[in-house]
Design a protein around this motif. Sequence first.
Motif, PDB file in Angstrom:
ATOM      1  N   GLU A 102     -23.087  58.034  35.632  1.00  0.00           N
ATOM      2  CA  GLU A 102     -21.912  57.285  35.202  1.00  0.00           C
ATOM      3  C   GLU A 102     -20.855  57.249  36.308  1.00  0.00           C
ATOM      4  N   LYS A 103     -20.731  58.336  37.044  1.00  0.00           N
ATOM      5  CA  LYS A 103     -19.698  58.428  38.080  1.00  0.00           C
ATOM      6  C   LYS A 103     -19.832  57.325  39.121  1.00  0.00           C
ATOM      7  N   LYS A 104     -21.074  57.035  39.532  1.00  0.00           N
ATOM      8  CA  LYS A 104     -21.307  56.002  40.539  1.00  0.00           C
ATOM      9  C   LYS A 104     -21.799  54.695  39.914  1.00  0.00           C
ATOM     10  N   LYS A 105     -21.768  54.653  38.571  1.00  0.00           N
ATOM     11  CA  LYS A 105     -22.206  53.462  37.834  1.00  0.00           C
ATOM     12  C   LYS A 105     -23.630  53.054  38.216  1.00  0.00           C
ATOM     13  N   LEU A 106     -24.513  54.041  38.247  1.00  0.00           N
ATOM     14  CA  LEU A 106     -25.933  53.803  38.502  1.00  0.00           C
ATOM     15  C   LEU A 106     -26.687  53.900  37.184  1.00  0.00           C
ATOM     16  N   PHE A 107     -27.176  52.774  36.733  1.00  0.00           N
ATOM     17  CA  PHE A 107     -27.902  52.746  35.467  1.00  0.00           C
ATOM     18  C   PHE A 107     -29.310  52.196  35.720  1.00  0.00           C
ATOM     19  N   MET A 108     -30.255  52.685  34.964  1.00  0.00           N
ATOM     20  CA  MET A 108     -31.629  52.233  35.098  1.00  0.00           C
ATOM     21  C   MET A 108     -32.344  52.528  33.790  1.00  0.00           C
ATOM     22  N   PRO A 109     -33.606  52.065  33.641  1.00  0.00           N
ATOM     23  CA  PRO A 109     -34.372  52.489  32.463  1.00  0.00           C
ATOM     24  C   PRO A 109     -34.394  54.003  32.372  1.00  0.00           C
ATOM     25  N   ILE A 110     -34.193  54.542  31.185  1.00  0.00           N
ATOM     26  CA  ILE A 110     -34.136  55.995  31.017  1.00  0.00           C
ATOM     27  C   ILE A 110     -35.545  56.586  31.025  1.00  0.00           C
TER      28      ILE A 110
END
Length: 399
Positions: free
Chosen positions: A140-148
């Motif tokens: 969340e801090k670097k706004k890195l999101f991907m399939p979990i």
Amino acid sequence: MFKRLIFRTTKHNRYSVTALVSAVLSEIENMEIFETKNVADILQYPVLDTAVAFSFMTFDLDTVIEELKVLKKHGYTVIAGGPHATAQPFELLELGFDYVFVGDGEENIIKFLKGELPENRIFDGVKNRVDLNKYPPICEKKKLFMPIEISRGCPFDCGYCQTPRLAGKIVRHRSIEQIVEYEKISVKHGKTIARFITPNAFGYGSKNGVTPNPEIVDELLFKIKSTGVKEIYFGTFPSDVRPESVTDDMVKVIKKYVNHDYIVIGAQSGSNRILQLIRRGHTVEKVEEALEILADNGFYAKVDFIFGFPFETKEDVEQTFNFIEKIVKKYNAKIHAHTFMPLPGTPLSDVGPGVLKDYHYKFLGQLASKGILDGYWLKQEQLAKKAVQNMRIKVGNEL
């Protein structure tokens, strides 16, 4: 020991890099982390207190070696992990990497950054596997999101696949509670499409990673839906399904929640002789049984096949072509084509690259013209040759 970590990113390692960044920042808050697709950009950072990380496949090794030369010439500390590193750690040390990471990387990269360094310069994430619940799958801090990533590891021993070597044969699952928590965070940032990383989606929550547990999957998808997620994709890339995990009960469960009408099934061949030689662990008949269950529940299948095995006969190929024609006609299946690539550390690493013959091109071209085939099989034929060439690279005056 290090204040700064720079990942050399590619389109092949973005998921693993996100997992590692998430793990590091969950335990080392003041660590500076950067990602770059250009080695020239790395040279802008001071050598002191900087570590540069590579995670790569075998067909990228020649490019990695050239970039490693540049970085070592300037005095950077350079580390390596990923599939090729797990298969050939000592080779990479000889090539000039300062430290090599095999298997799971989250715990060990944190140790590395804290200065806990092994004498042999190899961080062992094979003997010491991580608990997925200990490390966040998103940052969340670097706004890195991907399939979990919901499961890691595969109990099978497919001869062409690095997954059981890289991730282990004991399947580990992330808890439902944690998956839901990270979906809530994702939704808060506008990420309302839920996708998952797992070697076998229908094996989630099972003890062996194969035998489906519909009740657990029902609970998982129900709770994910309650987070505000608008679309769920479960059983599609990157959460494909093994045919023996397809049951009527499981398909009925996922049908209540998912936003797709197809499931990705790994078949790999229409020849039982080839399936046995590649240690696939199922038969052609089991694949058709899975497709029939899907069709009975209103789904069609996108079916993976691998072409060009050096040891396949014309009869094997004809059996595969006939099987494909059958499932396309009977079950409305679509085909996802691959060309065989030998990879280090696998049982089939020494058999040579996949070679497509004229009859492969003709058949696959006909499927493509009908709009029922996709995949990177043409590019993979070239990558297979490159992988073999890279496995033959001898340590000498590369650096």
